[in-house]
Scaffold this active site. Structure first.
Site, PDB file in Angstrom:
ATOM      1  CD  GLU A  92      -2.619  -1.022   2.865  1.00  0.00           C
ATOM      2  OE1 GLU A  92      -2.476  -0.074   3.700  1.00  0.00           O
ATOM      3  OE2 GLU A  92      -3.062  -2.133   3.099  1.00  0.00           O
ATOM      4  CB  CYS A 105       2.212   7.151   3.767  1.00  0.00           C
ATOM      5  SG  CYS A 105       2.410   5.910   5.051  1.00  0.00           S
ATOM      6  CB  CYS A 112       5.298  -5.914   9.545  1.00  0.00           C
ATOM      7  SG  CYS A 112       6.101  -5.094  10.972  1.00  0.00           S
ATOM      8  CB  CYS A 116       2.404  -3.640  16.844  1.00  0.00           C
ATOM      9  SG  CYS A 116       4.085  -3.200  16.981  1.00  0.00           S
ATOM     10  CB  CYS A 119       0.021  -2.910  13.650  1.00  0.00           C
ATOM     11  SG  CYS A 119       0.347  -2.289  11.925  1.00  0.00           S
ATOM     12  CB  CYS A 332      -0.780   0.610   9.330  1.00  0.00           C
ATOM     13  SG  CYS A 332       0.846   1.248   8.842  1.00  0.00           S
TER      14      CYS A 332
HETATM   15  N1  SAH Z   1       6.909   0.006  11.578  1.00  0.00           N
HETATM   16  C1  SAH Z   1       6.970   1.400  11.815  1.00  0.00           C
HETATM   17  C2  SAH Z   1       6.211   1.955  10.554  1.00  0.00           C
HETATM   18  C3  SAH Z   1       4.792   1.485  10.464  1.00  0.00           C
HETATM   19  S1  SAH Z   1       3.574   1.630  11.309  1.00  0.00           S
HETATM   20  C4  SAH Z   1       6.293   1.626  13.259  1.00  0.00           C
HETATM   21  O1  SAH Z   1       6.155   0.915  13.896  1.00  0.00           O
HETATM   22  O2  SAH Z   1       6.530   2.906  13.500  1.00  0.00           O
HETATM   23  C5  SAH Z   1       2.996   3.340  11.144  1.00  0.00           C
HETATM   24  C6  SAH Z   1       2.321   3.903  12.445  1.00  0.00           C
HETATM   25  O3  SAH Z   1       0.837   3.464  12.598  1.00  0.00           O
HETATM   26  C7  SAH Z   1       2.983   3.410  13.662  1.00  0.00           C
HETATM   27  O4  SAH Z   1       3.108   4.317  14.448  1.00  0.00           O
HETATM   28  C8  SAH Z   1       2.068   2.320  14.081  1.00  0.00           C
HETATM   29  O5  SAH Z   1       2.351   1.914  15.494  1.00  0.00           O
HETATM   30  C9  SAH Z   1       0.664   3.142  13.705  1.00  0.00           C
HETATM   31  N2  SAH Z   1      -0.257   2.107  13.795  1.00  0.00           N
HETATM   32  C10 SAH Z   1      -0.509   0.935  13.243  1.00  0.00           C
HETATM   33  N3  SAH Z   1      -1.732   0.419  13.606  1.00  0.00           N
HETATM   34  C11 SAH Z   1      -2.427   1.327  14.050  1.00  0.00           C
HETATM   35  C12 SAH Z   1      -3.863   1.505  14.739  1.00  0.00           C
HETATM   36  N4  SAH Z   1      -4.737   0.391  14.381  1.00  0.00           N
HETATM   37  N5  SAH Z   1      -4.167   2.629  15.330  1.00  0.00           N
HETATM   38  C13 SAH Z   1      -3.475   3.706  15.180  1.00  0.00           C
HETATM   39  N6  SAH Z   1      -1.960   3.868  14.844  1.00  0.00           N
HETATM   40  C14 SAH Z   1      -1.566   2.603  14.237  1.00  0.00           C
END
Ligand code: SAH
Length: 347
Positions: A92, A105, A112, A116, A119, A332
């Site tokens: 994406e 972006c 990944c 997390c 995510c 994301c």
């Molecule tokens: N791996 C990197 C970049 C990708 S995620 C990182 O962890 O920073 C980009 C951002 O979106 C990160 O801050 C991630 O924690 C956040 N993110 C992912 N899923 C999310 C969600 N469901 N709600 C809010 N932020 C989210």
């Protein structure tokens, strides 16, 4: 078509490639300009190269191009693309319009492995890292498809850029090269979940890259629960690495904090966060968590705003991030995941 990934090659590498092919080094500079300034997709278009060189390149190398699979346009002008890579994997890319221009972006990996809990990008694990060229191709595709120059890039799409270190840095160097796309060195930011050794490695390179750190919790107990990476690199080590990065590069770090109502936005969380960030050049970006993965993780904009007020009263610099593209699954990994779900259903 050959197997040399030419879009990923730094200028110096192209100068040597030209020499290896029996050509003067300046041919490498011409190739670099065709790839990154004129952004051609075929060697035959490189009209000031000798025909024999174009044919040699055609036999030995390929130019990464992306295929647009779907595009969703939000009411607020955000456009989200699902692109297919040459091997058929999908990623994406999101284009956001701001008054000063367009920001893209980009994804850095297919999937990944960071795990997390909130995510969508990590739900099916990691398939592979992208090459520098595949990250660049996202910027170039958006520029071409929207007919607008990109003026900033955030590495905040699918994947963990510091888990794909060389490609991420290679991308940064080419996209900011004056002989390349020519983005300003300060207009690229990289977001990481906190891979500590890689932050030190990046600091050593002394780039003007803006570092964003996904913090999401003010202590180890809470962060361990939602971000498995914290069990390997606990919060104190992460903050040391961030302080080191800020000192080595002179750049302020942004901290991303997804507000999960009732879980990480209590007054105690605000106090812990403020003592964690005390004495650092920091800015906190708050975003109400998107319940894409865990429907029990929710927050409204008002929750994020309330947490912001608590932080401000404690002297912490914080803003609530504009949530763009909420109507088009712009969080994301959602679009790719929806696409995987669909193709599984069709099988
Ligand atoms: N791996 C990197 C970049 C990708 S995620 C990182 O962890 O920073 C980009 C951002 O979106 C990160 O801050 C991630 O924690 C956040 N993110 C992912 N899923 C999310 C969600 N469901 N709600 C809010 N932020 C989210």
């Amino acid at each position: 078509m050959g197997n040399v990934d030419i879009l990923s090659m730094a200028l110096e590498q192209l100068l040597s490639l030209a020499q290896q092919l029996g050509q003067p080094a300046f041919r490498g500079r011409q190739i670099f300009s065709w790839l990154h300034q004129k952004r051609v997709s075929d060697f035959s278009e490189m009209s000031d190269l000798p025909a024999a060189l174009r044919e040699q390149l055609e036999r030995q190398a390929y130019i990464t191009t992306l295929k647009e699979v779907t595009r969703k346009t939000s009411g607020d002008g955000t456009v989200k693309f699902l692109f297919a890579l040459p091997d058929g994997n999908c990623i994406e890319t999101v284009a956001m319009s701001y008054h000063h221009g367009i920001s893209v972006c980009v994804s850095s990996q297919v999937g990944c492995r960071m795990g997390c809990r909130f995510c969508a990008s990590t739900q099916n694990g990691l398939v592979r890292g992208l090459s520098a060229g595949e990250i660049l191709a996202q910027v170039y595709s958006v520029d071409r498809l929207l007919g607008q120059r990109v003026d900033s890039v955030v590495m905040m799409g699918i994947g963990e850029p510091l888990d794909n270190f060389d490609a991420a840095v290679g991308f940064y160097d080419i996209v900011t090269s004056k002989q390349g796309y020519g983005l300003s060195v300060r207009s690229v930011s990289l977001s990481t979940c906190g891979i500590v050794p890689a932050i030190y490695r990046l600091a050593e390179l002394k780039k003007q890259l803006t570092l964003s750190v996904s913090l999401h919790a003010p202590n180890n107990r809470k962060r361990d629960e939602i971000m498995p990476v914290n069990r390997i690199y606990p919060i104190e080590q992460l903050m040391d690495a961030c302080r080191h990065y800020a000192k080595a590069t002179g750049r302020r770090i942004s901290y991303e904090y997804a507000v999960i109502h009732g879980s990480n936005d209590t007054p105690e969380d605000a106090r812990e966060l403020s003592s964690l960030l005390k004495g650092t050049l920091a800015h906190v970006n708050l975003i109400p968590v998107n319940p894409a993965v865990r429907s029990d993780f929710t927050a409204t904009r008002a929750d994020a705003e309330a947490f912001r007020q608590k932080l401000l009263s404690l002297g912490v610099n914080a803003t609530v991030r504009r949530t763009l593209g909420a109507d088009i699954s712009a969080a994301c990994g959602q679009l790719r995941r929806d696409n995987i779900d669909l193709s599984t259903k069709e099988d």
